[in-house]
Motif scaffolding. Structure first.
Motif, mmCIF file in Angstrom:
data_model
loop_
_atom_site.group_PDB
_atom_site.id
_atom_site.type_symbol
_atom_site.label_atom_id
_atom_site.label_comp_id
_atom_site.label_asym_id
_atom_site.label_seq_id
_atom_site.Cartn_x
_atom_site.Cartn_y
_atom_site.Cartn_z
ATOM 1 N N THR A 198 5.113 -1.399 4.578
ATOM 2 C CA THR A 198 3.791 -0.773 4.484
ATOM 3 C C THR A 198 3.526 -0.277 3.067
ATOM 4 O O THR A 198 2.429 -0.469 2.523
ATOM 5 C CB THR A 198 3.682 0.392 5.484
ATOM 6 N N ASN A 232 9.728 -0.951 8.305
ATOM 7 C CA ASN A 232 8.268 -0.934 8.385
ATOM 8 C C ASN A 232 7.655 -0.001 7.344
ATOM 9 O O ASN A 232 6.597 -0.302 6.775
ATOM 10 C CB ASN A 232 7.811 -0.514 9.783
ATOM 11 N N VAL A 251 -0.990 -5.481 12.893
ATOM 12 C CA VAL A 251 -1.195 -4.051 12.622
ATOM 13 C C VAL A 251 -1.666 -3.342 13.887
ATOM 14 O O VAL A 251 -1.144 -2.284 14.257
ATOM 15 C CB VAL A 251 -2.215 -3.837 11.481
ATOM 16 N N MET A 310 -1.406 2.998 8.462
ATOM 17 C CA MET A 310 -1.869 1.703 8.977
ATOM 18 C C MET A 310 -3.360 1.756 9.317
ATOM 19 O O MET A 310 -4.103 0.803 9.057
ATOM 20 C CB MET A 310 -1.072 1.312 10.220
#
Length: 225
Positions: free
Chosen positions: A36, A32, A145, A73
């Motif tokens: 990202t 992740n 998200v 995020m």
């Protein structure tokens, strides 16, 4: 008798369950972080954002690493909302609605977005407009998200949230000692089962999140070739 023998007297194989759970979490989180950063790179390069890339901190806890990725995020969400706000402010209502009309051709949406970016930046590439449209129209990315932020918060608050991500190399006994301060021994197995549930949901949401990002970044690579 070892602590793990007291907790798992009937099934030696279960002694490794906690280690496997922890390793699965770290592998998933690492992927992740990479996905990202890939999206951050696209936003910075094509939409003029200045989001700082992130990396897992081996000296920090699971919770602290969850907070790192949650923060970026949230920044990505903020940037997407800002793009939407710019579009709404600078477009006539009819044109703005076209951006979200699933029947509207994507090339038309990109042309509309490029017009707005030309006003904001003085000039704008079709790639920038395409990225903006993909982010605005992708409920898939928006929802994943939001889902992932919620699951990361749950994992960070779980019984293993306070465990260092590097403790995996120190063995089961160290992991158990690290978390027994947070729960009574009789509650440990219940806590681990809850952690398993969070991890299963987290892995599923992570796969969707990574696929959504790959969809955007793949289009960018095709566009610039």
């Amino acid at each position: 008798m070892a602590l793990s023998d007291l907790l798992y007297p009937d099934n030696p194989k279960r002694k490794q369950e906690l280690i496997h759970l922890h390793q699965e979490l770290l592998d998933c989180m690492s992927t992740n972080f990479q996905a990202t950063n890939e999206l951050v790179g696209v936003l910075n390069e094509h939409l003029g954002c200045t989001i700082t890339p992130i990396e897992m901190r081996e000296s920090s806890t699971v919770k602290e690493n969850c907070e790192i990725i949650i923060q970026v995020m949230s920044e990505i969400q903020h940037q997407v909302q800002k793009i939407d706000s710019d579009m709404k402010d600078k477009l006539e209502p009819v044109l703005y609605q076209k951006l979200y009309d699933i029947k509207e051709p994507e090339l038309e949406k990109i042309a509309i977005a490029q017009r707005v970016f030309s006003i904001i930046f003085g000039e704008a590439t079709s790639t920038a407009a395409m990225v903006a449209i993909k982010l605005l129209s992708s409920n898939h990315l928006t929802l994943t998200v939001s889902k992932l932020i919620g699951l990361l918060a749950q994992i960070g608050a779980s019984v293993l949230g306070g465990v260092s991500i590097t403790i995996i190399g120190l063995g089961l006994e160290m992991i158990l000692h690290a978390i027994l301060g947070a729960v009574e021994r009789s509650q440990l197995l219940t806590a681990v089962r809850s952690y398993e549930k969070h991890l299963a949901e987290f892995k599923a949401a992570s796969e969707k999140y990574q696929c959504a990002i790959h969809e955007v970044t793949s289009l960018v690579r095709q566009q610039v070739q």
